[in-house]
Write a protein that holds these residues in place. Sequence first.
Motif, mmCIF file in Angstrom:
data_model
loop_
_atom_site.group_PDB
_atom_site.id
_atom_site.type_symbol
_atom_site.label_atom_id
_atom_site.label_comp_id
_atom_site.label_asym_id
_atom_site.label_seq_id
_atom_site.Cartn_x
_atom_site.Cartn_y
_atom_site.Cartn_z
ATOM 1 N N ILE A 193 0.868 -1.182 0.000
ATOM 2 C CA ILE A 193 0.000 0.000 0.000
ATOM 3 C C ILE A 193 0.899 1.225 0.000
ATOM 4 O O ILE A 193 1.855 1.303 0.767
ATOM 5 N N VAL A 204 0.897 5.508 0.138
ATOM 6 C CA VAL A 204 0.097 6.681 0.495
ATOM 7 C C VAL A 204 0.598 7.855 -0.344
ATOM 8 O O VAL A 204 1.799 8.153 -0.359
ATOM 9 N N ARG A 234 -4.758 6.134 0.044
ATOM 10 C CA ARG A 234 -4.040 4.869 0.259
ATOM 11 C C ARG A 234 -4.340 3.992 -0.948
ATOM 12 O O ARG A 234 -5.486 3.613 -1.158
#
Length: 168
Positions: A64, A66, A121
């Motif tokens: 993930i 950001v 995200r």
Amino acid sequence: MKGQASIEYIALVGIVILLTIPLLYYGISKSTETIRINQADDAIQSIVKTADNVYALGVGSKDIVVVEIPSGVTSAAVNGKTFSLFLSIFSGTSEFHASSLAFLNGTNAFLNNITQKGTHRVSVETYANLSGQVNVLLGGYCGDGFCSNTENANSCSLDCSPYCGDGV
């Protein structure tokens, strides 16, 4: 004499202020646009770098990232190995793009959502397509229409159908 000098001084200060305000406005506008450009470029570079990292790790890898999306992003696109953001800036549209080592796929929800200003995200994961080629999925989730390697018929029946006849 003192009154005339005071009036001349006030007039001179007024003229300097009137000339300085447009320059100050231009400087602030230019720095705001530069920040937006840097945010857009940083966002696509971060997403593609993460895609390359999970691609290097192989099928089933997931991460993930950001990213901060600036205001004015009009659209996003994934085309083969290229991810692009289109930013409305300086009375026009500028394209920011980055190329990946892997073939990229982006869900429609991801491509629509990434155009909104703010912190996002982004899920980045690898999967094998029907021909066995490893691809990278941007913004994947259960219900996105992709049966990624982190999903199966039990965990996400919306994307994955049970395969019968494989002897397992």
